[in-house]
Motif scaffolding. Structure first.
Motif, PDB file in Angstrom:
ATOM      1  N   ALA A 220       2.694  -2.588  -0.366  1.00 19.81           N
ATOM      2  CA  ALA A 220       3.489  -3.688  -1.089  1.00 19.81           C
ATOM      3  C   ALA A 220       4.214  -2.911  -2.396  1.00 19.81           C
ATOM      4  O   ALA A 220       3.654  -1.928  -2.661  1.00 19.81           O
ATOM      5  N   VAL A 221       4.734  -3.523  -2.659  1.00 21.13           N
ATOM      6  CA  VAL A 221       6.206  -2.357  -3.629  1.00 21.13           C
ATOM      7  C   VAL A 221       5.046  -3.020  -5.030  1.00 21.13           C
ATOM      8  O   VAL A 221       6.115  -1.698  -5.974  1.00 21.13           O
TER       9      VAL A 221
ATOM     10  N   HIS B  85       5.912  -6.612   1.101  1.00 20.01           N
ATOM     11  CA  HIS B  85       6.918  -7.629   0.111  1.00 20.01           C
ATOM     12  C   HIS B  85       6.613  -7.593  -0.965  1.00 20.01           C
ATOM     13  O   HIS B  85       7.041  -8.211  -1.875  1.00 20.01           O
ATOM     14  N   LEU B  86       5.328  -7.909  -0.904  1.00 20.76           N
ATOM     15  CA  LEU B  86       4.096  -7.950  -2.732  1.00 20.76           C
ATOM     16  C   LEU B  86       4.532  -7.706  -3.107  1.00 20.76           C
ATOM     17  O   LEU B  86       5.022  -6.105  -3.471  1.00 20.76           O
TER      18      LEU B  86
ATOM     19  N   GLU C 223       4.922   0.607  -7.908  1.00 21.20           N
ATOM     20  CA  GLU C 223       5.041  -0.113  -9.309  1.00 21.20           C
ATOM     21  C   GLU C 223       3.719  -0.080 -10.633  1.00 21.20           C
ATOM     22  O   GLU C 223       3.951   0.312 -11.964  1.00 21.20           O
ATOM     23  N   GLY C 224       2.144   0.323  -9.722  1.00 19.53           N
ATOM     24  CA  GLY C 224       1.719   0.155 -10.114  1.00 19.53           C
ATOM     25  C   GLY C 224       0.683  -0.197  -9.992  1.00 19.53           C
ATOM     26  O   GLY C 224      -0.741  -0.600 -11.190  1.00 19.53           O
ATOM     27  N   GLY C 225       1.038  -1.702  -9.816  1.00 21.74           N
ATOM     28  CA  GLY C 225      -0.016  -3.075  -9.513  1.00 21.74           C
ATOM     29  C   GLY C 225      -1.170  -2.486  -9.030  1.00 21.74           C
ATOM     30  O   GLY C 225      -1.446  -1.526  -8.266  1.00 21.74           O
ATOM     31  N   VAL C 226      -2.124  -2.761  -8.432  1.00 15.49           N
ATOM     32  CA  VAL C 226      -3.671  -3.188  -7.746  1.00 15.49           C
ATOM     33  C   VAL C 226      -3.361  -4.315  -6.583  1.00 15.49           C
ATOM     34  O   VAL C 226      -3.254  -5.215  -7.279  1.00 15.49           O
ATOM     35  N   LEU C 227      -3.373  -3.971  -5.570  1.00 14.68           N
ATOM     36  CA  LEU C 227      -3.645  -5.224  -4.147  1.00 14.68           C
ATOM     37  C   LEU C 227      -5.259  -5.854  -4.557  1.00 14.68           C
ATOM     38  O   LEU C 227      -6.054  -4.951  -4.667  1.00 14.68           O
TER      39      LEU C 227
ATOM     40  N   HIS D 161       2.331  -9.354  -9.431  1.00 17.72           N
ATOM     41  CA  HIS D 161       1.816 -11.560  -9.363  1.00 17.72           C
ATOM     42  C   HIS D 161       2.287 -12.479  -8.171  1.00 17.72           C
ATOM     43  O   HIS D 161       1.973 -13.427  -7.930  1.00 17.72           O
ATOM     44  N   GLN D 162       2.636 -10.795  -7.460  1.00 17.59           N
ATOM     45  CA  GLN D 162       2.911 -12.656  -5.831  1.00 17.59           C
ATOM     46  C   GLN D 162       1.536 -12.571  -4.892  1.00 17.59           C
ATOM     47  O   GLN D 162       0.968 -11.433  -4.707  1.00 17.59           O
ATOM     48  N   ALA D 163       1.862 -13.134  -3.736  1.00 17.84           N
ATOM     49  CA  ALA D 163       0.658 -13.593  -3.168  1.00 17.84           C
ATOM     50  C   ALA D 163       1.550 -14.015  -1.897  1.00 17.84           C
ATOM     51  O   ALA D 163       2.325 -14.640  -1.723  1.00 17.84           O
TER      52      ALA D 163
END
Length: 244
Positions: free
Chosen positions: A119-120, A154-155, A124-128, A158-160
């Motif tokens: 995931a994008v 593509h996520l 960027e540092g987020g967590v799936l 905050h997207q799902a």
């Protein structure tokens, strides 16, 4: 989906003692049941079970084969493996339930999700964060998918991905609310030091850092008080920035 063939035989005897003897002999006790039929006790070789069934994902269609086809009640039956009981320590199969299905009737089954791509938001540092790992589908027994692939590349944060966005095979229907989220990307969680703790960890001006030895020749300063009693810092611990 290609059917997997498993050889079974009718099982004689009931109870835990009989089941333990079968397992010691390399045989797994099982049952065969379905709509409008009585439950039949059967057995399958443990080696064949592990080789053919233990690695399968989802509700895979299985064909029961009775040795020689002599038992019409058991031979050439289409089933689903509804339950596997395993030993909590060794992981060995203790018991299995085979459920007969009608190949011409649609049914509801649980199928696992397989998340693919990076995931994008993760870059960027987020967590799936998977929210569910399997979904219910309605289809014919011969059209049950082993898994459903979910592209998460593509996520952003905050997207799902929602149930309605899944790409399903033809004649396969997802059961549940279309808006149900399946997987999302959470923002990064960085724990910052509290200001009070950070200030407390810095030694006062002119005072030695915690754990450091006193300077040679230094004497404790006397405090004002009756009788000239000295009040030194000796014996009084100082709260540090954290506990070991």
């Amino acid at each position: 989906m290609e059917m997997v063939e498993v050889t079974i035989e009718r099982r004689q005897g009931q109870g835990k003692g009989t089941a333990r003897k079968l397992r010691r002999a390399g045989v797994i006790p099982a049952v065969f049941y379905g709509p409008g039929r009585t439950t039949v006790s059967i057995a399958v070789r443990a080696e064949e079970f592990e080789r053919k069934l233990s690695h399968l994902e989802g509700s895979h269609l299985i064909r029961l084969v009775n040795d020689g086809g002599t038992d019409a009640e058991l031979h050439d039956k289409a089933v689903l493996l509804r339950e596997i009981q395993r030993h909590p320590v060794t992981g060995d199969v203790l018991h299995a339930d085979f459920f007969e299905v009608d190949l011409t009737e649609r049914l509801t089954v649980s199928v696992p999700l397989r998340f693919v791509g990076k995931a994008v938001g993760v870059v960027e540092g987020g967590v799936l964060q998977p929210i569910v790992r399997e979904i219910e589908l309605e289809c014919l027994p011969t059209e049950i998918p082993e898994f459903i692939e979910v592209d998460v590349s593509h996520l952003t944060i905050h997207q799902a991905v929602h149930l309605s966005e899944l790409k399903l095979p033809e004649r396969v229907t997802a059961m549940g609310e279309p808006t149900q989220p399946l997987v999302s990307v959470l923002p990064p969680t960085v724990e910052e030091a509290k200001p009070a703790e950070a200030a407390e960890a810095v030694p006062a001006e002119g005072a030695p850092a915690e754990g450091a030895a006193a300077a040679p020749g230094a004497e404790p300063a006397a405090a004002e008080g009756k009788g000239g009693e000295a009040k030194g810092s000796e014996g009084k611990g100082r709260k540090g920035g954290g506990e070991a």
